[in-house]
Design a protein around this motif. Structure first.
Motif, PDB file in Angstrom:
ATOM      1  N   GLN A 275      68.771  57.603  76.968  1.00  0.00           N
ATOM      2  CA  GLN A 275      68.304  57.915  75.615  1.00  0.00           C
ATOM      3  C   GLN A 275      67.181  56.976  75.170  1.00  0.00           C
ATOM      4  N   ARG A 276      66.665  56.179  76.113  1.00  0.00           N
ATOM      5  CA  ARG A 276      65.625  55.179  75.809  1.00  0.00           C
ATOM      6  C   ARG A 276      66.099  54.196  74.744  1.00  0.00           C
ATOM      7  N   CYS A 277      67.373  53.837  74.830  1.00  0.00           N
ATOM      8  CA  CYS A 277      67.973  52.862  73.919  1.00  0.00           C
ATOM      9  C   CYS A 277      68.348  51.598  74.682  1.00  0.00           C
ATOM     10  N   THR A 278      68.432  50.503  73.977  1.00  0.00           N
ATOM     11  CA  THR A 278      68.952  49.265  74.547  1.00  0.00           C
ATOM     12  C   THR A 278      70.470  49.253  74.407  1.00  0.00           C
ATOM     13  N   LEU A 279      71.110  48.331  75.121  1.00  0.00           N
ATOM     14  CA  LEU A 279      72.554  48.169  74.962  1.00  0.00           C
ATOM     15  C   LEU A 279      72.881  47.796  73.519  1.00  0.00           C
ATOM     16  N   PHE A 280      72.055  46.973  72.907  1.00  0.00           N
ATOM     17  CA  PHE A 280      72.286  46.609  71.513  1.00  0.00           C
ATOM     18  C   PHE A 280      72.336  47.848  70.618  1.00  0.00           C
ATOM     19  N   MET A 281      71.382  48.759  70.780  1.00  0.00           N
ATOM     20  CA  MET A 281      71.357  49.969  69.952  1.00  0.00           C
ATOM     21  C   MET A 281      72.610  50.804  70.155  1.00  0.00           C
ATOM     22  N   ALA A 282      73.043  50.938  71.415  1.00  0.00           N
ATOM     23  CA  ALA A 282      74.236  51.735  71.697  1.00  0.00           C
ATOM     24  C   ALA A 282      75.479  51.094  71.109  1.00  0.00           C
ATOM     25  N   LEU A 283      75.591  49.783  71.216  1.00  0.00           N
ATOM     26  CA  LEU A 283      76.768  49.093  70.670  1.00  0.00           C
ATOM     27  C   LEU A 283      76.751  49.111  69.141  1.00  0.00           C
ATOM     28  N   LEU A 284      75.573  48.963  68.547  1.00  0.00           N
ATOM     29  CA  LEU A 284      75.486  49.047  67.088  1.00  0.00           C
ATOM     30  C   LEU A 284      75.922  50.437  66.620  1.00  0.00           C
ATOM     31  N   ALA A 285      75.488  51.471  67.335  1.00  0.00           N
ATOM     32  CA  ALA A 285      75.907  52.830  66.988  1.00  0.00           C
ATOM     33  C   ALA A 285      77.420  52.990  67.132  1.00  0.00           C
ATOM     34  N   THR A 324      68.317  38.099  58.408  1.00  0.00           N
ATOM     35  CA  THR A 324      69.243  39.198  58.606  1.00  0.00           C
ATOM     36  C   THR A 324      68.545  40.517  58.308  1.00  0.00           C
ATOM     37  N   LEU A 325      68.620  41.444  59.250  1.00  0.00           N
ATOM     38  CA  LEU A 325      68.149  42.802  59.023  1.00  0.00           C
ATOM     39  C   LEU A 325      69.358  43.666  58.689  1.00  0.00           C
ATOM     40  N   VAL A 326      69.171  44.594  57.779  1.00  0.00           N
ATOM     41  CA  VAL A 326      70.272  45.438  57.327  1.00  0.00           C
ATOM     42  C   VAL A 326      69.972  46.884  57.732  1.00  0.00           C
ATOM     43  N   PHE A 327      70.837  47.445  58.571  1.00  0.00           N
ATOM     44  CA  PHE A 327      70.635  48.797  59.073  1.00  0.00           C
ATOM     45  C   PHE A 327      71.621  49.747  58.397  1.00  0.00           C
ATOM     46  N   ARG A 328      71.052  50.779  57.799  1.00  0.00           N
ATOM     47  CA  ARG A 328      71.856  51.781  57.098  1.00  0.00           C
ATOM     48  C   ARG A 328      72.239  52.886  58.080  1.00  0.00           C
ATOM     49  N   ALA A 329      73.529  53.106  58.232  1.00  0.00           N
ATOM     50  CA  ALA A 329      74.016  54.117  59.179  1.00  0.00           C
ATOM     51  C   ALA A 329      74.055  55.482  58.509  1.00  0.00           C
ATOM     52  N   ASP A 330      73.546  56.471  59.231  1.00  0.00           N
ATOM     53  CA  ASP A 330      73.610  57.864  58.769  1.00  0.00           C
ATOM     54  C   ASP A 330      74.572  58.614  59.685  1.00  0.00           C
ATOM     55  N   LEU A 331      75.799  58.787  59.208  1.00  0.00           N
ATOM     56  CA  LEU A 331      76.832  59.459  59.989  1.00  0.00           C
ATOM     57  C   LEU A 331      77.067  60.883  59.500  1.00  0.00           C
ATOM     58  N   SER A 332      76.143  61.414  58.730  1.00  0.00           N
ATOM     59  CA  SER A 332      76.328  62.731  58.121  1.00  0.00           C
ATOM     60  C   SER A 332      76.142  63.849  59.150  1.00  0.00           C
ATOM     61  N   GLU A 339      73.349  61.848  69.347  1.00  0.00           N
ATOM     62  CA  GLU A 339      72.504  61.982  68.167  1.00  0.00           C
ATOM     63  C   GLU A 339      72.552  60.702  67.328  1.00  0.00           C
ATOM     64  N   LEU A 340      73.722  60.095  67.197  1.00  0.00           N
ATOM     65  CA  LEU A 340      73.831  58.859  66.428  1.00  0.00           C
ATOM     66  C   LEU A 340      72.994  57.749  67.055  1.00  0.00           C
ATOM     67  N   MET A 341      72.968  57.690  68.378  1.00  0.00           N
ATOM     68  CA  MET A 341      72.124  56.691  69.041  1.00  0.00           C
ATOM     69  C   MET A 341      70.656  56.897  68.696  1.00  0.00           C
ATOM     70  N   LYS A 342      70.208  58.167  68.655  1.00  0.00           N
ATOM     71  CA  LYS A 342      68.814  58.440  68.300  1.00  0.00           C
ATOM     72  C   LYS A 342      68.519  57.943  66.889  1.00  0.00           C
ATOM     73  N   ARG A 343      69.442  58.192  65.954  1.00  0.00           N
ATOM     74  CA  ARG A 343      69.240  57.739  64.583  1.00  0.00           C
ATOM     75  C   ARG A 343      69.211  56.215  64.519  1.00  0.00           C
ATOM     76  N   THR A 344      70.103  55.581  65.264  1.00  0.00           N
ATOM     77  CA  THR A 344      70.164  54.118  65.266  1.00  0.00           C
ATOM     78  C   THR A 344      68.908  53.532  65.895  1.00  0.00           C
ATOM     79  N   ARG A 345      68.456  54.143  66.987  1.00  0.00           N
ATOM     80  CA  ARG A 345      67.232  53.676  67.657  1.00  0.00           C
ATOM     81  C   ARG A 345      66.051  53.694  66.694  1.00  0.00           C
ATOM     82  N   LEU A 346      65.896  54.779  65.945  1.00  0.00           N
ATOM     83  CA  LEU A 346      64.787  54.885  65.001  1.00  0.00           C
ATOM     84  C   LEU A 346      64.919  53.839  63.905  1.00  0.00           C
TER      85      LEU A 346
END
Length: 473
Positions: A275-285, A324-332, A339-346
């Motif tokens: 998905q062209r994501c890092t491990l960090f992005m996948a774990l955050l998702a 600190t960076l604050v990431f807003r999760a969109d689980l809708s 799909e969640l990984m794509k949203r998190t990656r962006l």
């Protein structure tokens, strides 16, 4: 001789001077830092304010401990710490009010004391007591050191700094320079250390000036605008609690460990790569999904600490650069994990593009309602540590063998729930820190198991929807 030639000749003459003379000239040109009042960085100002609210709160103490085996020279250790504090003026800072604003004032260089004690049996209680001793930031240094003798030629070196003057990157700098200065002392020579290009206080002052100019001239607000657009209206995370929420946040906490086996985390890494994501992005998702399942929310925030060192000249400095960076999760919309990984990656990419906005400015711009019962803006944190390298994991210092001593849990937490993880040969290790005012140990274990369960399930099948994971809680 033209101007470039004159400059080259001057630089050549300066390079021939002894190190001490070059440093003296540099200090003379700048007017020195000792005794002057310097503004606090944005990050420092928030931590100073929290300390003023509760001087006994030790949540923002930063410890590092190592075992030393061999003929430890206590005098040499004290001399090495003294040399490092001479170089990095922030280690000698005192924090006080000047009128209506906090300032940091650098004390004159002097010896750094190394406390000593004999410890029999498990050293953990002595370490916890040492870590949790409050700092007097107005009249005392933000650094203290203890050398605990456990047996013949077996010692525990305990270093505690207030977060006002240090971050994780700084610990590596500290250990590198400590080893160099100690070795030089033992060998009767001078440490081989490059001249620092600037001091932390100068960086903080320049950042302040730049921010004030941008604000006055209404320019370069794109970073702050991104965060206010992204985070306005985000709800607080509302996890089911075991105990009623107190009227005031205390920071009392505990932790539960976890381990995701190597074969499981390897599968998730492969899913992330596709998905062209890092491990960090996948774990955050996966963490966002876990929080969403546990809370029933489809909109929530997670805070993520980042190094904040975006210029080469500040890399050799000790100081509090982290933010600190604050990431807003969109689980809708009942998304699949893919799909969640794509949203998190962006979200991560956009966040990193706007990382220059200090977290404290973001907080101020959002004008959040005052709520002393919980941390502001985000109540959950996530951090994937890079495996420590170099000087934090060094195995020798002069004629001593060195081994990292994991600091025992000090009973404090910065968030209601927080995951700190690291990738190692055995898999993904980590701890889940939690507010003991809100959650029982059993609930914390259940949340940790839910997180590792999500990681396992989505690594095997990234097309699972979040609703397919509800049974993990």
């Amino acid at each position: 001789m033209n101007a470039p030639d004159r400059r080259a000749a001057l630089l050549g003459r300066l390079a021939e001077l002894p190190m001490e003379r070059r440093v003296a000239l540099l200090r003379s040109r700048r007017g020195g830092t000792a005794g002057r009042e310097w503004p606090l960085s944005f990050g420092q100002e928030r931590l100073w304010f929290l300390n003023r609210l509760d001087p006994a709160d030790t949540t923002y103490h930063t410890p590092w401990c190592v075992r030393l085996r061999g003929p430890v020279d206590a005098e040499g250790l004290a001399a090495a710490f003294t040399r490092v504090a001479e170089r990095h003026h922030v280690l000698r800072a005192r924090f006080r009010l000047a009128g209506d604003r906090p300032v940091q004032v650098v004390a004159e260089a002097g010896p750094v004391a190394v406390e000593s004690a004999e410890v029999t049996g498990d050293p953990a209680p002595a370490v916890v007591e040492f870590v949790n001793r409050p700092f007097d930031l107005e009249f005392g240094p933000p650094l203290r050191v203890a050398l605990l003798r456990l047996a013949d030629d077996h010692f525990l070196l305990c270093i505690v700094l207030h977060h006002l003057v240090v971050d994780g990157w700084s610990l590596d700098v500290l250990m590198r320079e400590l080893a160099e200065c100690y070795t030089a002392y033992r060998e009767g020579g001078e440490p081989s250390l490059e001249e620092l290009p600037m001091q932390y206080m100068e960086v903080a002052a320049e950042d302040r000036r730049r921010a004030e100019q941008n604000s006055e001239q209404n320019r370069d607000t794109s970073h702050l605008d991104h965060w206010t657009r992204t985070l306005t209206g985000v709800p607080a995370l509302d996890l089911p609690t075991d105990r009623p929420r107190l009227a005031r946040w205390t920071g009392e906490g505990a932790q539960e460990g976890f381990l995701v086996p190597d074969e499981v985390i390897t599968r998730l890494e492969e899913v992330a790569r596709r998905q062209r994501c890092t491990l960090f992005m996948a774990l955050l998702a996966a963490y966002q999904a876990t929080l969403g399942i546990a809370s029933g929310q489809r909109d929530l925030c997670v805070g993520v600490p980042v190094a904040g060192r975006n210029r080469a000249e500040i890399e050799p400095l000790i100081g509090y650069f982290a933010t600190t960076l604050v990431f807003r999760a969109d689980l809708s919309g009942a998304p699949t994990f893919r799909e969640l990984m794509k949203r998190t990656r962006l979200a991560v990419f956009k966040g990193l593009q706007h990382a220059e906005a200090p977290f404290e400015q973001v907080l101020g711009a959002l004008r959040l309602p005052r709520d002393l019962s919980r941390p502001p803006l985000f109540q959950a944190m996530f951090n994937l540590h890079n495996t420590p390298k170099g000087d934090l994991l060094r195995t020798t210092m002069a004629d001593l063998a060195v081994e990292v001593y994991p600091v025992p849990a000090a009973g404090r937490t910065k968030a209601e729930i927080s995951v700190d993880a690291w990738r190692g040969p055995e898999g993904l290790g980590g701890v889940l820190d939690y507010s003991s005012d809100l959650f029982s140990a059993a609930t914390a274990r259940r949340l940790a198991r839910a997180f590792t369960g999500v990681v396992e399930r989505v690594g095997a099948d990234p097309d699972l929807r979040l609703s397919d994971l509800n049974h993990l809680i």
